[in-house]
Design a protein around this motif. Sequence first.
Motif, mmCIF file in Angstrom:
data_model
loop_
_atom_site.group_PDB
_atom_site.id
_atom_site.type_symbol
_atom_site.label_atom_id
_atom_site.label_comp_id
_atom_site.label_asym_id
_atom_site.label_seq_id
_atom_site.Cartn_x
_atom_site.Cartn_y
_atom_site.Cartn_z
ATOM 1 N N LEU A 83 0.832 -1.205 0.000
ATOM 2 C CA LEU A 83 0.000 0.000 0.000
ATOM 3 C C LEU A 83 0.868 1.258 0.000
ATOM 4 N N LEU A 84 1.909 1.270 0.820
ATOM 5 C CA LEU A 84 2.810 2.422 0.848
ATOM 6 C C LEU A 84 3.554 2.575 -0.477
ATOM 7 N N ALA A 85 3.961 1.463 -1.067
ATOM 8 C CA ALA A 85 4.662 1.536 -2.359
ATOM 9 C C ALA A 85 3.730 2.070 -3.443
ATOM 10 N N ALA A 86 2.480 1.611 -3.443
ATOM 11 C CA ALA A 86 1.527 2.070 -4.467
ATOM 12 C C ALA A 86 1.208 3.554 -4.310
ATOM 13 N N ALA A 87 1.239 4.054 -3.069
ATOM 14 C CA ALA A 87 0.905 5.453 -2.818
ATOM 15 C C ALA A 87 2.132 6.358 -2.843
ATOM 16 N N SER A 88 3.302 5.802 -3.055
ATOM 17 C CA SER A 88 4.534 6.590 -3.020
ATOM 18 C C SER A 88 4.635 7.494 -4.248
ATOM 19 N N PRO A 89 4.726 8.802 -4.046
ATOM 20 C CA PRO A 89 4.879 9.702 -5.192
ATOM 21 C C PRO A 89 6.199 9.469 -5.929
ATOM 22 N N PHE A 90 7.219 9.068 -5.194
ATOM 23 C CA PHE A 90 8.515 8.796 -5.824
ATOM 24 C C PHE A 90 8.389 7.639 -6.812
ATOM 25 N N LEU A 91 7.713 6.559 -6.402
ATOM 26 C CA LEU A 91 7.537 5.412 -7.301
ATOM 27 C C LEU A 91 6.690 5.806 -8.511
ATOM 28 N N VAL A 92 5.645 6.574 -8.290
ATOM 29 C CA VAL A 92 4.793 7.017 -9.401
ATOM 30 C C VAL A 92 5.586 7.894 -10.367
ATOM 31 N N PHE A 93 6.373 8.819 -9.821
ATOM 32 C CA PHE A 93 7.159 9.723 -10.658
ATOM 33 C C PHE A 93 8.215 8.950 -11.451
ATOM 34 N N MET A 94 8.910 8.057 -10.799
ATOM 35 C CA MET A 94 9.964 7.301 -11.476
ATOM 36 C C MET A 94 9.393 6.305 -12.489
ATOM 37 N N SER A 95 8.164 5.892 -12.292
ATOM 38 C CA SER A 95 7.528 4.983 -13.245
ATOM 39 C C SER A 95 6.945 5.720 -14.445
ATOM 40 N N ALA A 96 7.002 7.037 -14.414
ATOM 41 C CA ALA A 96 6.450 7.829 -15.511
ATOM 42 C C ALA A 96 7.535 8.364 -16.436
ATOM 43 N N GLU A 97 8.780 7.959 -16.236
ATOM 44 C CA GLU A 97 9.886 8.436 -17.057
ATOM 45 C C GLU A 97 10.449 7.307 -17.893
ATOM 46 N N TYR A 98 11.330 7.673 -18.822
ATOM 47 C CA TYR A 98 12.008 6.682 -19.640
ATOM 48 C C TYR A 98 13.281 6.151 -18.984
ATOM 49 N N MET A 99 13.558 6.577 -17.773
ATOM 50 C CA MET A 99 14.790 6.142 -17.126
ATOM 51 C C MET A 99 14.596 4.748 -16.529
ATOM 52 N N ASN A 100 15.670 4.151 -16.043
ATOM 53 C CA ASN A 100 15.617 2.753 -15.627
ATOM 54 C C ASN A 100 15.416 2.571 -14.130
ATOM 55 N N HIS A 101 14.882 3.543 -13.426
ATOM 56 C CA HIS A 101 14.697 3.409 -11.990
ATOM 57 C C HIS A 101 13.681 2.320 -11.638
ATOM 58 N N ALA A 102 12.587 2.262 -12.352
ATOM 59 C CA ALA A 102 11.571 1.239 -12.059
ATOM 60 C C ALA A 102 12.127 -0.158 -12.338
ATOM 61 N N THR A 103 12.920 -0.292 -13.379
ATOM 62 C CA THR A 103 13.538 -1.579 -13.693
ATOM 63 C C THR A 103 14.473 -2.013 -12.581
ATOM 64 N N ALA A 104 15.316 -1.107 -12.127
ATOM 65 C CA ALA A 104 16.249 -1.430 -11.050
ATOM 66 C C ALA A 104 15.500 -1.776 -9.773
ATOM 67 N N LEU A 105 14.425 -1.058 -9.478
ATOM 68 C CA LEU A 105 13.644 -1.346 -8.277
ATOM 69 C C LEU A 105 13.039 -2.744 -8.331
ATOM 70 N N VAL A 106 12.498 -3.119 -9.475
ATOM 71 C CA VAL A 106 11.914 -4.460 -9.606
ATOM 72 C C VAL A 106 12.991 -5.526 -9.430
ATOM 73 N N TYR A 107 14.135 -5.354 -10.090
ATOM 74 C CA TYR A 107 15.207 -6.352 -9.991
ATOM 75 C C TYR A 107 15.708 -6.498 -8.561
ATOM 76 N N VAL A 108 15.954 -5.385 -7.888
ATOM 77 C CA VAL A 108 16.487 -5.443 -6.526
ATOM 78 C C VAL A 108 15.448 -6.020 -5.576
#
Length: 142
Positions: free
Chosen positions: A106-131
């Motif tokens: 629930l906290l991850a889904a509501a995190s503005p940082f996760l939402v923001f990083m998932s809206a870019e072309y950068m690889n932050h969301a990929t790294a988060l999933v892998y880790v």
Amino acid sequence: MSAIQPVAPPSPASRAMIVTLGGVALLSGFLLTLVYQLTLPYIEANQRLAVERAVFKIYPQAQARVGVVLGAPWLVNPVLGALAVVAVYWLGREAYGEGIAKGGALLAAASPFLVFMSAEYMNHATALVYVTVYLASVARLT
């Protein structure tokens, strides 16, 4: 001696100048619009290629190709952001139990940082999933 008096040239009619400038402005606007309409498909194709190159530069080939094959490279990161929430739930369940897993997801889904990083072309969301998947796997083994 008689002094030479400068003779002023006759001033052009202001109406003729306004009509001429208006015609030039109209012609310029028409030509600008025509050139824009004729070059728009080429501009859009170049922008599409630039986005694809940027995606291929940031992502490994396999991930980028998934988005390009589906015709939506912009969709890769939001999907990975949703998978990150699932991975956080899995990590919480493996390490601490069901209640902590639900709270963490629930906290991850509501995190503005996760939402923001998932809206870019950068690889932050990929790294988060892998880790997160790696940590959940380690928690499961221990």
